[in-house]
Design a protein around this motif. Structure first.
Motif, short mmCIF file in Angstrom:
data_model
loop_
_atom_site.label_atom_id
_atom_site.label_comp_id
_atom_site.label_asym_id
_atom_site.label_seq_id
_atom_site.Cartn_x
_atom_site.Cartn_y
_atom_site.Cartn_z
N ALA A 179 -5.04 -95.09 -38.36
CA ALA A 179 -5.09 -96.45 -38.88
C ALA A 179 -6.16 -97.26 -38.16
CB ALA A 179 -3.73 -97.11 -38.76
N ARG A 180 -6.21 -97.13 -36.84
CA ARG A 180 -7.20 -97.90 -36.06
C ARG A 180 -8.62 -97.50 -36.43
NH1 ARG A 180 -6.43 -101.08 -31.51
NH2 ARG A 180 -8.37 -102.15 -31.03
N THR A 182 -9.57 -96.19 -39.29
CA THR A 182 -9.82 -96.64 -40.67
C THR A 182 -10.12 -98.13 -40.72
OG1 THR A 182 -8.33 -94.90 -41.44
CG2 THR A 182 -8.89 -96.64 -43.00
N GLU A 183 -9.40 -98.90 -39.93
CA GLU A 183 -9.66 -100.34 -39.88
C GLU A 183 -11.07 -100.63 -39.39
OE1 GLU A 183 -5.04 -101.70 -38.85
OE2 GLU A 183 -6.56 -101.55 -37.27
N ALA A 184 -11.54 -99.84 -38.42
CA ALA A 184 -12.85 -100.08 -37.82
C ALA A 184 -14.00 -99.49 -38.64
CB ALA A 184 -12.89 -99.51 -36.40
N ASP A 187 -14.86 -98.88 -44.16
CA ASP A 187 -15.80 -99.37 -45.17
C ASP A 187 -17.02 -98.48 -45.31
OD1 ASP A 187 -16.35 -100.41 -42.48
OD2 ASP A 187 -18.04 -101.46 -43.42
N ILE A 265 -4.47 -98.89 -45.80
CA ILE A 265 -5.56 -99.73 -45.31
C ILE A 265 -6.74 -99.73 -46.27
CG2 ILE A 265 -7.26 -99.98 -43.45
CD1 ILE A 265 -5.06 -98.76 -41.61
N ASN A 266 -7.09 -98.55 -46.79
CA ASN A 266 -8.23 -98.45 -47.70
C ASN A 266 -7.93 -97.41 -48.77
OD1 ASN A 266 -10.69 -98.04 -49.01
ND2 ASN A 266 -11.89 -98.42 -47.16
#
Length: 456
Positions: A179-180, A182-184, A187, A265-266
């Motif tokens: 998750a961390r 993917t958040e960073a 995109d 998250i995405n």
């Protein structure tokens, strides 16, 4: 089993174990390339991915917070030598990605190293995440499609010392890490995989046969005991070093948790599952024995891929001949690679066909290649393997990419720096990269997006 079969069986055991990081082995001399058979042309669809793969620990260098680094540097160890600076890819990534593009390839598979991103439990490194963002930006600059592995075998040392994949909290911890990341970075990511061939231990050790005696052997146990002492917890479970049933259960749950966390998250990111496979061929085995072998080696992961994967990455190097109750050694006189596997480029075709019979998903070849000091062998292998992929596609199997292992001559676990899988040679003193003729061959196929199919 006669003396010749015993000899080949022993050689195959050593090769498989060394490739898995369990012991070293002496490499075979290269074999002469055979004459090429007649062919017919096949054109791949527009957007087909052509690339090469690496793994963080094997190329980046100085991965000091990882479980593998500790196992390589203690005594006793089953590793031939430590990884050290590897190929210094952590520093030279931009050069390597530019080289991928210059060769004519359009895809680069690499891994984010968990032990760099989360060197201590719950402590995430913004600097490490920024580095991997730079790697992704370099891919974008070169018009290269990245295929990102969240985990390629190695884990943080603290994770291994707390029980690794055997620990009850492993799925939550892995999902938190994914998750961390993917958040960073999400995109900039499109194609991702959670694990690199998490079924490898079951493929090597799960089916009855001579390999089983090497799982949990005394030297491995002594290495793990010493690692637990050094880590200060008295226990250490890493990759395939530990209780294989518990490790598999932990990774199955961890993949499911990570798949859901990444998509929350995405949702646009495609999350795949790579599976280590052989081209299983009956050589005296009954249909029931073949089914049992495949259920042990691949069954749980193919079943999970059906519900928790957007695509399947097939990773295959050779065939496996299955006898009445065990895997057999290569036939007498068989052509062998430097890893002592049978030289069998058509194996990827058989593996893809079996996978497609079990799972209705898009497929990518995420690893395929050989170790050889003679690059003519690699060129022949590439032509044969890609021809097999083309035959699968001609028959309607949804294959969307071919990624060769590996881009660089890199660290190969228990073998150390002995085997050479790379399309590109690396001078370990200067870190100079030199593309081989096989790299140019694959690049030519990629540019033409077509191949003259060899007869099977």
């Amino acid at each position: 089993m006669n003396d010749s079969n015993h000899r080949h069986s022993a050689e195959r055991r050593r090769a498989l174990l060394a490739g898995a990081g369990l012991l070293g082995a002496t490499l075979l001399p290269p074999v002469a390339a055979a004459a090429q058979p007649a062919s017919s042309k096949f054109s791949f669809p527009r957007g087909f991915l052509w690339g090469a793969a690496v793994a963080g620990h094997q190329v980046e260098g100085q991965n000091t917070n990882s479980d593998a680094w500790l196992l390589e540097t203690i005594e006793p160890t089953t590793f031939a030598e430590p990884s050290g600076d590897a190929c210094d890819h952590y520093r030279l990534y931009a050069q390597d990605i530019a080289m991928v593009a210059a060769l004519g390839l359009n895809t680069f598979r690499f891994s984010v190293e968990w032990s760099r991103v989360e060197p201590e439990n719950g402590m995430f490194s913004d600097a490490a995440l920024a580095h991997y963002r730079d790697v992704l930006e370099a891919c974008r600059k070169q018009k290269i499609t990245p295929v990102v592995s969240y985990n390629h075998f190695t884990t943080p040392r603290w994770f291994a010392a707390s029980g690794g994949w055997e620990g009850t909290d492993a799925p939550r911890l892995f999902a938190r890490y994914c998750a961390r990341v993917t958040e960073a970075l999400g995109d900039l990511m499109d194609l991702t995989t959670t694990f690199n061939e998490p079924n490898l231990a079951k493929l090597l050790f799960g089916f009855p046969g001579p390999l089983q005696q090497f799982s949990g052997n005394p030297k491995e146990k002594a290495m793990l005991a010493r690692a637990g002492e050094v880590a200060g917890t008295g226990r250490f479970s890493a990759w395939m070093y530990g209780d294989l049933d518990k490790i598999q259960a932990g990774q199955l749950a961890a993949h499911g948790a990570a798949y859901e966390a990444i998509h929350r998250i995405n949702p646009q990111i495609k999350v795949g599952l790579t599976i280590a496979m052989a081209d299983d061929q009956a050589a005296g085995a009954s249909a029931e024995t073949m089914a049992r072998r495949r259920d042990i080696a691949y069954g749980p992961w193919l079943a999970l891929a059906a519900t928790h994967a957007d695509f399947v990455g097939v990773q295959c190097y050779t065939r496996a001949r299955i006898g009445a109750d065990a895997e057999l050694p290569p036939p007498d006189g068989a052509r062998l690679t430097d890893m002592r596997y049978e030289f069998y480029p058509q194996a990827i075709e058989g593996a893809l066909r079996y996978a497609a019979s079990r799972v209705q998903k898009p497929f990518y070849v995420t690893e395929n290649g050989i170790a050889s000091m003679d690059d003519a062998n690699r060129q022949e292998y590439i032509r044969g393997a890609v021809s097999g992929v083309a035959r699968c596609m001609r028959d309607g199997i949804d294959v969307r990419g071919y990624l060769h292992w590996s881009l660089l001559d890199n660290y190969e676990w228990g073998f150390g720096y002995g085997p050479h899988f790379g399309l590109v040679s690396v001078d370990r003193k200067t870190q100079k990269r030199t593309p081989k003729a096989s790299a140019r061959l694959l690049g030519t196929i990629a540019r033409q997006n077509a191949i003259a199919i060899e007869k099977a």
